[in-house]
Design a protein around this motif. Structure first.
Motif, PDB file in Angstrom:
ATOM      1  N   LYS A 187      66.825  77.643  33.709  1.00 35.06           N
ATOM      2  CA  LYS A 187      67.527  76.397  34.036  1.00 35.06           C
ATOM      3  C   LYS A 187      66.543  75.426  34.686  1.00 35.06           C
ATOM      4  O   LYS A 187      65.701  75.812  35.488  1.00 35.06           O
ATOM      5  N   ALA A 188      66.682  74.152  34.338  1.00 36.80           N
ATOM      6  CA  ALA A 188      65.763  73.122  34.807  1.00 36.80           C
ATOM      7  C   ALA A 188      66.348  72.362  35.992  1.00 36.80           C
ATOM      8  O   ALA A 188      67.561  72.122  36.054  1.00 36.80           O
ATOM      9  N   TYR A 189      65.482  71.979  36.907  1.00 38.41           N
ATOM     10  CA  TYR A 189      65.832  71.166  38.070  1.00 38.41           C
ATOM     11  C   TYR A 189      64.824  70.021  38.111  1.00 38.41           C
ATOM     12  O   TYR A 189      63.623  70.264  38.153  1.00 38.41           O
ATOM     13  N   ILE A 190      65.315  68.793  38.111  1.00 42.29           N
ATOM     14  CA  ILE A 190      64.441  67.625  38.053  1.00 42.29           C
ATOM     15  C   ILE A 190      64.762  66.698  39.224  1.00 42.29           C
ATOM     16  O   ILE A 190      65.909  66.287  39.396  1.00 42.29           O
ATOM     17  N   SER A 191      63.746  66.392  40.034  1.00 40.32           N
ATOM     18  CA  SER A 191      63.911  65.399  41.101  1.00 40.32           C
ATOM     19  C   SER A 191      63.339  64.087  40.593  1.00 40.32           C
ATOM     20  O   SER A 191      62.278  64.064  39.964  1.00 40.32           O
ATOM     21  N   TYR A 192      64.062  62.998  40.853  1.00 41.38           N
ATOM     22  CA  TYR A 192      63.626  61.706  40.331  1.00 41.38           C
ATOM     23  C   TYR A 192      64.251  60.569  41.129  1.00 41.38           C
ATOM     24  O   TYR A 192      65.218  60.765  41.873  1.00 41.38           O
ATOM     25  N   SER A 193      63.702  59.379  40.936  1.00 40.44           N
ATOM     26  CA  SER A 193      64.253  58.190  41.564  1.00 40.44           C
ATOM     27  C   SER A 193      65.146  57.480  40.559  1.00 40.44           C
ATOM     28  O   SER A 193      64.731  57.210  39.437  1.00 40.44           O
ATOM     29  N   ASP A 194      66.373  57.232  40.955  1.00 34.56           N
ATOM     30  CA  ASP A 194      67.295  56.434  40.142  1.00 34.56           C
ATOM     31  C   ASP A 194      67.001  54.979  40.488  1.00 34.56           C
ATOM     32  O   ASP A 194      67.386  54.491  41.551  1.00 34.56           O
ATOM     33  N   TYR A 195      66.280  54.306  39.617  1.00 28.02           N
ATOM     34  CA  TYR A 195      65.819  52.951  39.916  1.00 28.02           C
ATOM     35  C   TYR A 195      66.938  51.921  39.934  1.00 28.02           C
ATOM     36  O   TYR A 195      66.762  50.835  40.466  1.00 28.02           O
ATOM     37  N   PHE A 196      68.109  52.259  39.387  1.00 30.91           N
ATOM     38  CA  PHE A 196      69.236  51.332  39.461  1.00 30.91           C
ATOM     39  C   PHE A 196      69.816  51.310  40.876  1.00 30.91           C
ATOM     40  O   PHE A 196      70.074  50.266  41.443  1.00 30.91           O
ATOM     41  N   TYR A 197      70.008  52.508  41.455  1.00 29.26           N
ATOM     42  CA  TYR A 197      70.583  52.614  42.799  1.00 29.26           C
ATOM     43  C   TYR A 197      69.530  52.824  43.882  1.00 29.26           C
ATOM     44  O   TYR A 197      69.849  52.814  45.060  1.00 29.26           O
ATOM     45  N   ASN A 198      68.276  53.087  43.492  1.00 34.51           N
ATOM     46  CA  ASN A 198      67.182  53.359  44.426  1.00 34.51           C
ATOM     47  C   ASN A 198      67.390  54.638  45.226  1.00 34.51           C
ATOM     48  O   ASN A 198      66.971  54.744  46.374  1.00 34.51           O
ATOM     49  N   ASP A 199      68.048  55.618  44.622  1.00 35.14           N
ATOM     50  CA  ASP A 199      68.325  56.901  45.262  1.00 35.14           C
ATOM     51  C   ASP A 199      67.359  57.978  44.787  1.00 35.14           C
ATOM     52  O   ASP A 199      66.868  57.935  43.658  1.00 35.14           O
ATOM     53  N   LEU A 200      67.139  58.975  45.638  1.00 34.73           N
ATOM     54  CA  LEU A 200      66.515  60.215  45.203  1.00 34.73           C
ATOM     55  C   LEU A 200      67.626  61.057  44.599  1.00 34.73           C
ATOM     56  O   LEU A 200      68.655  61.283  45.234  1.00 34.73           O
ATOM     57  N   ARG A 201      67.422  61.523  43.366  1.00 28.97           N
ATOM     58  CA  ARG A 201      68.451  62.301  42.687  1.00 28.97           C
ATOM     59  C   ARG A 201      67.882  63.638  42.223  1.00 28.97           C
ATOM     60  O   ARG A 201      66.682  63.792  42.006  1.00 28.97           O
ATOM     61  N   LEU A 202      68.800  64.579  42.048  1.00 22.40           N
ATOM     62  CA  LEU A 202      68.496  65.896  41.506  1.00 22.40           C
ATOM     63  C   LEU A 202      69.364  66.085  40.273  1.00 22.40           C
ATOM     64  O   LEU A 202      70.589  65.945  40.352  1.00 22.40           O
ATOM     65  N   ALA A 203      68.742  66.386  39.138  1.00 24.10           N
ATOM     66  CA  ALA A 203      69.471  66.690  37.906  1.00 24.10           C
ATOM     67  C   ALA A 203      69.209  68.143  37.543  1.00 24.10           C
ATOM     68  O   ALA A 203      68.116  68.668  37.776  1.00 24.10           O
ATOM     69  N   THR A 204      70.222  68.789  36.975  1.00 28.47           N
ATOM     70  CA  THR A 204      70.061  70.175  36.547  1.00 28.47           C
ATOM     71  C   THR A 204      71.010  70.481  35.398  1.00 28.47           C
ATOM     72  O   THR A 204      72.051  69.843  35.251  1.00 28.47           O
ATOM     73  N   ASN A 205      70.630  71.461  34.597  1.00 30.79           N
ATOM     74  CA  ASN A 205      71.510  71.986  33.558  1.00 30.79           C
ATOM     75  C   ASN A 205      72.028  73.353  33.963  1.00 30.79           C
ATOM     76  O   ASN A 205      72.313  74.196  33.121  1.00 30.79           O
ATOM     77  N   LEU A 206      72.199  73.567  35.250  1.00 33.13           N
ATOM     78  CA  LEU A 206      72.643  74.841  35.800  1.00 33.13           C
ATOM     79  C   LEU A 206      73.967  75.298  35.194  1.00 33.13           C
ATOM     80  O   LEU A 206      74.182  76.472  34.971  1.00 33.13           O
TER      81      LEU A 206
END
Length: 181
Positions: free
Chosen positions: A9-28
């Motif tokens: 399973k993948a875990y991706i940390s990224y910046s949501d440039y629309f909201y300027n948030d730190l986000r975590l995405a996963t296919n858990l």
């Protein structure tokens, strides 16, 4: 930044440039690339998450080191899942002494403690800094102050617990390597 758990399973940390948030995405909760994906904001205080480094510990907790653009600080967050659902996030400032964390790398040791190599900018110079929370709270220190150093830094920890870091010395146009306990 991306990390893969022992189940693929993948875990991706990224910046949501629309909201300027730190986000975590996963296919858990799913298996296909386009099915079962979800994301959650880990930090939404200001413009955060432009640069991230992610790691998973042995218990499945996600650790993310990241740059807070608004405050020019190095920050760190953990996210604990509730089964296959998003759970609890704890975010904190690691270092706020100037413009710190704009370039960073993070690794976890065998005790699930974070070790972060990062850049401090100031007075037209770069410094390599190091932080860890092995004592329970983060302790920061200058790792190399000899010229413009610390850009494009990364870090890893060997099974015997030794910390290794690579980074650029912009003054001498060199790649540098440091190790310690």
């Amino acid at each position: 930044s991306i990390a893969i758990d022992s189940n693929g399973k993948a875990y991706i940390s990224y910046s949501d440039y629309f909201y300027n948030d730190l986000r975590l995405a996963t296919n858990l909760s799913g298996s296909a690339w386009n099915a079962g994906w979800g994301s959650v904001a880990l930090d939404s205080a200001g413009i955060v998450g432009a640069l991230t480094s992610i790691a998973l510990d042995s218990t499945g907790v996600v650790h993310v080191a990241y740059y807070d653009t608004t405050n020019t600080d190095l920050k760190y967050a953990t996210h604990t899942f509730s089964g296959t659902s998003f759970g609890t996030t704890v975010a904190q400032t690691v270092d706020s002494t100037g413009d710190v964390g704009s370039d960073l790398g993070m690794a976890l040791d065998a005790n699930r403690k974070a070790h972060i190599a990062y850049t401090k900018m100031g007075n037209m110079a770069f410094t390599l800094r190091y932080a860890n929370n092995t004592s329970g709270s983060f302790v920061t220190t200058d790792a190399d102050t000899s010229g413009n150093v610390g850009v494009t830094c990364d870090i890893t920890i060997t099974t015997d617990g030794k910390v290794h870091s690579s980074y650029t010395d912009s003054t001498n146009n060199d790649l540098k390597y440091a190790t310690g306990d």
